[in-house]
Design a protein around this motif. Structure first.
Motif, PDB file in Angstrom:
ATOM      1  N   LEU A 124      -8.305  15.542   7.305  1.00 10.84           N
ATOM      2  CA  LEU A 124      -9.753  15.751   7.286  1.00 10.84           C
ATOM      3  C   LEU A 124     -10.378  15.707   5.903  1.00 10.84           C
ATOM      4  CD1 LEU A 124     -10.214  18.633   9.899  1.00 10.84           C
ATOM      5  CD2 LEU A 124     -10.325  16.159  10.265  1.00 10.84           C
ATOM      6  N   PHE A 125      -9.634  16.093   4.860  1.00 11.68           N
ATOM      7  CA  PHE A 125     -10.210  16.223   3.524  1.00 11.68           C
ATOM      8  C   PHE A 125      -9.744  15.102   2.603  1.00 11.68           C
ATOM      9  CE2 PHE A 125     -10.367  21.108   4.102  1.00 11.68           C
ATOM     10  CZ  PHE A 125     -11.562  20.998   4.799  1.00 11.68           C
ATOM     11  N   ALA A 126     -10.575  14.787   1.629  1.00 15.20           N
ATOM     12  CA  ALA A 126     -10.204  13.812   0.611  1.00 15.20           C
ATOM     13  C   ALA A 126      -8.954  14.272  -0.129  1.00 15.20           C
ATOM     14  CB  ALA A 126     -11.361  13.629  -0.366  1.00 15.20           C
ATOM     15  N   PRO A 127      -8.153  13.343  -0.635  1.00 17.82           N
ATOM     16  CA  PRO A 127      -6.894  13.728  -1.287  1.00 17.82           C
ATOM     17  C   PRO A 127      -7.134  14.643  -2.483  1.00 17.82           C
ATOM     18  CG  PRO A 127      -6.943  11.365  -0.847  1.00 17.82           C
ATOM     19  CD  PRO A 127      -8.314  11.880  -0.559  1.00 17.82           C
ATOM     20  N   PRO A 128      -6.217  15.591  -2.699  1.00 14.14           N
ATOM     21  CA  PRO A 128      -6.329  16.438  -3.886  1.00 14.14           C
ATOM     22  C   PRO A 128      -5.939  15.677  -5.147  1.00 14.14           C
ATOM     23  CG  PRO A 128      -4.280  16.883  -2.746  1.00 14.14           C
ATOM     24  CD  PRO A 128      -5.039  15.902  -1.897  1.00 14.14           C
ATOM     25  N   GLY A 129      -6.227  16.262  -6.278  1.00 11.95           N
ATOM     26  CA  GLY A 129      -5.827  15.646  -7.533  1.00 11.95           C
ATOM     27  C   GLY A 129      -6.868  14.676  -8.071  1.00 11.95           C
ATOM     28  N   THR A 130      -6.435  13.847  -8.996  1.00 11.24           N
ATOM     29  CA  THR A 130      -7.304  12.920  -9.714  1.00 11.24           C
ATOM     30  C   THR A 130      -6.982  11.487  -9.321  1.00 11.24           C
ATOM     31  OG1 THR A 130      -7.388  14.436 -11.595  1.00 11.24           O
ATOM     32  CG2 THR A 130      -8.059  12.154 -11.994  1.00 11.24           C
ATOM     33  N   MET A 131      -8.019  10.682  -9.074  1.00 16.41           N
ATOM     34  CA  MET A 131      -7.775   9.268  -8.805  1.00 16.41           C
ATOM     35  C   MET A 131      -7.408   8.580 -10.117  1.00 16.41           C
ATOM     36  SD  MET A 131     -10.104   6.256  -7.114  1.00 16.41           S
ATOM     37  CE  MET A 131     -10.582   5.657  -8.732  1.00 16.41           C
ATOM     38  N   THR A 132      -6.223   7.991 -10.157  1.00 10.38           N
ATOM     39  CA  THR A 132      -5.724   7.378 -11.388  1.00 10.38           C
ATOM     40  C   THR A 132      -5.750   5.856 -11.362  1.00 10.38           C
ATOM     41  OG1 THR A 132      -3.441   7.473 -10.554  1.00 10.38           O
ATOM     42  CG2 THR A 132      -4.237   9.348 -11.853  1.00 10.38           C
ATOM     43  N   GLU A 133      -5.812   5.254 -10.161  1.00 11.27           N
ATOM     44  CA  GLU A 133      -5.826   3.786 -10.054  1.00 11.27           C
ATOM     45  C   GLU A 133      -6.670   3.366  -8.859  1.00 11.27           C
ATOM     46  OE1 GLU A 133      -1.964   1.565 -10.785  1.00 11.27           O
ATOM     47  OE2 GLU A 133      -1.188   3.566 -10.294  1.00 11.27           O
ATOM     48  N   ALA A 134      -7.299   2.213  -8.985  1.00 10.38           N
ATOM     49  CA  ALA A 134      -7.973   1.568  -7.860  1.00 10.38           C
ATOM     50  C   ALA A 134      -7.840   0.068  -8.044  1.00 10.38           C
ATOM     51  CB  ALA A 134      -9.444   1.970  -7.790  1.00 10.38           C
ATOM     52  N   GLY A 135      -7.421  -0.624  -6.992  1.00  8.47           N
ATOM     53  CA  GLY A 135      -7.226  -2.068  -7.087  1.00  8.47           C
ATOM     54  C   GLY A 135      -6.752  -2.619  -5.756  1.00  8.47           C
ATOM     55  N   PHE A 136      -5.799  -3.537  -5.808  1.00  7.32           N
ATOM     56  CA  PHE A 136      -5.339  -4.214  -4.599  1.00  7.32           C
ATOM     57  C   PHE A 136      -3.817  -4.297  -4.579  1.00  7.32           C
ATOM     58  CE2 PHE A 136      -9.629  -5.666  -5.360  1.00  7.32           C
ATOM     59  CZ  PHE A 136     -10.199  -5.625  -4.098  1.00  7.32           C
ATOM     60  N   LEU A 137      -3.258  -4.275  -3.363  1.00 10.62           N
ATOM     61  CA  LEU A 137      -1.843  -4.536  -3.186  1.00 10.62           C
ATOM     62  C   LEU A 137      -1.611  -6.048  -3.089  1.00 10.62           C
ATOM     63  CD1 LEU A 137      -0.823  -1.815  -0.572  1.00 10.62           C
ATOM     64  CD2 LEU A 137      -1.008  -1.632  -3.065  1.00 10.62           C
ATOM     65  N   ALA A 138      -0.353  -6.441  -3.079  1.00 15.27           N
ATOM     66  CA  ALA A 138      -0.026  -7.865  -3.024  1.00 15.27           C
ATOM     67  C   ALA A 138      -0.524  -8.513  -1.737  1.00 15.27           C
ATOM     68  CB  ALA A 138       1.486  -8.056  -3.157  1.00 15.27           C
ATOM     69  N   ASP A 139      -0.646  -7.744  -0.644  1.00 13.53           N
ATOM     70  CA  ASP A 139      -1.108  -8.311   0.624  1.00 13.53           C
ATOM     71  C   ASP A 139      -2.635  -8.347   0.733  1.00 13.53           C
ATOM     72  OD1 ASP A 139      -1.813  -5.682   1.037  1.00 13.53           O
ATOM     73  OD2 ASP A 139      -0.590  -5.400   2.833  1.00 13.53           O
ATOM     74  N   GLY A 140      -3.336  -7.947  -0.327  1.00 18.38           N
ATOM     75  CA  GLY A 140      -4.792  -7.985  -0.319  1.00 18.38           C
ATOM     76  C   GLY A 140      -5.467  -6.698   0.088  1.00 18.38           C
ATOM     77  N   ARG A 145      -5.125   5.392  -5.775  1.00 19.47           N
ATOM     78  CA  ARG A 145      -4.000   6.303  -5.995  1.00 19.47           C
ATOM     79  C   ARG A 145      -4.521   7.621  -6.571  1.00 19.47           C
ATOM     80  NH1 ARG A 145       1.037   5.199 -10.207  1.00 19.47           N
ATOM     81  NH2 ARG A 145       2.318   7.026  -9.650  1.00 19.47           N
ATOM     82  N   TYR A 146      -4.107   8.725  -5.935  1.00 26.33           N
ATOM     83  CA  TYR A 146      -4.468  10.057  -6.400  1.00 26.33           C
ATOM     84  C   TYR A 146      -3.197  10.779  -6.818  1.00 26.33           C
ATOM     85  CZ  TYR A 146      -8.817   9.053  -3.920  1.00 26.33           C
ATOM     86  OH  TYR A 146      -9.988   8.475  -3.488  1.00 26.33           O
ATOM     87  N   ARG A 147      -3.266  11.477  -7.942  1.00 23.50           N
ATOM     88  CA  ARG A 147      -2.080  12.173  -8.451  1.00 23.50           C
ATOM     89  C   ARG A 147      -2.378  13.652  -8.620  1.00 23.50           C
ATOM     90  NH1 ARG A 147       1.889   9.791 -12.887  1.00 23.50           N
ATOM     91  NH2 ARG A 147       2.724   8.980 -10.926  1.00 23.50           N
TER      92      ARG A 147
END
Length: 215
Positions: A124-140, A145-147
């Motif tokens: 239900l809730f947004a992930p805890p921690g800090t978002m460290t990356e945003a982009g794309f995987l190899a499959d598009g 990523r939250y750490r």
């Protein structure tokens, strides 16, 4: 015996596969991805009602109705689980600690209910921690990523527009996979599916019956 060995090998291949690799993107597109990654999660205080189908370790199943009041600003939840006939099986509150107001049978166990409440928060809730990356995987697929001190959480946006969340411990072992399906107005998913990795595992399917914004 051979079938069990194959299943165990498959589970290990998933849980031991390591962290997904995110290909970085430009700042404007990363900002859009960061917003889209938060779409399935509650914002503010809500009362949500789900029908719940669970597959438990050992293969047994259970059907229930879940009523949850959740506040994203405080992280507090109160969850009531009822049988299809209306019997209250669990009434519990979870914030900094767990309070079980009513728990029948195994649902009176502190450790079991704590794990359930953590899974509810995960869905239900947004992930805890800090978002460290945003982009794309190899499959598009889009990815964020939250750490935190407990490990990493990945939110993946599939080309089908369904969203998947994966949690990993600090050793990069997969713990949970959550799929958010059939998004309604505002991004709230009409169906949520959770699977635990490892052995023994379990799964949950939540179908939204009702959602009410609270003040």
């Amino acid at each position: 015996m051979r079938a069990a060995a194959v299943l165990l090998a498959c589970a290990c291949s998933v849980s031991c596969a390591g962290l997904p690799r995110i290909i970085p993107t430009g700042a404007p597109e990363a900002a859009v991805l960061a917003r889209e990654c938060l779409a399935p999660f509650l914002k503010g205080k809500w009362r949500v009602v789900h029908s719940i189908q669970g597959t438990l370790p050992g293969g047994s199943s259970a059907d229930m109705i879940g009523v949850t009041i959740a506040a994203s600003d405080t992280g507090a939840i109160r969850s009531t689980l009822m049988s299809i006939e209306g019997l209250v099986l669990l009434d519990a509150e979870f914030n900094k600690g767990l309070v079980i107001n009513r728990g029948i049978g195994p649902l009176g166990r502190h450790d079991l209910v704590t794990g359930m409440m953590r899974d509810i928060r995960l869905m239900l809730f947004a992930p805890p921690g800090t978002m460290t990356e945003a982009g794309f995987l190899a499959d598009g697929s889009g990815a964020c990523r939250y750490r935190s001190d407990e490990g990493d959480v990945y939110v993946l946006m599939k080309k089908s527009r369904d969203i998947e969340l994966r949690t990993y411990d600090r050793s990069a072992r997969l713990l949970r996979a959550v799929r958010f399906l059939d998004a309604g107005p505002g991004g709230m998913p009409r169906r949520i599916e959770l699977e635990s990795a490892g052995f023994p595992g379990y799964s949950l399917r939540l179908d939204l019956i009702e959602a009410e914004r609270l003040r």
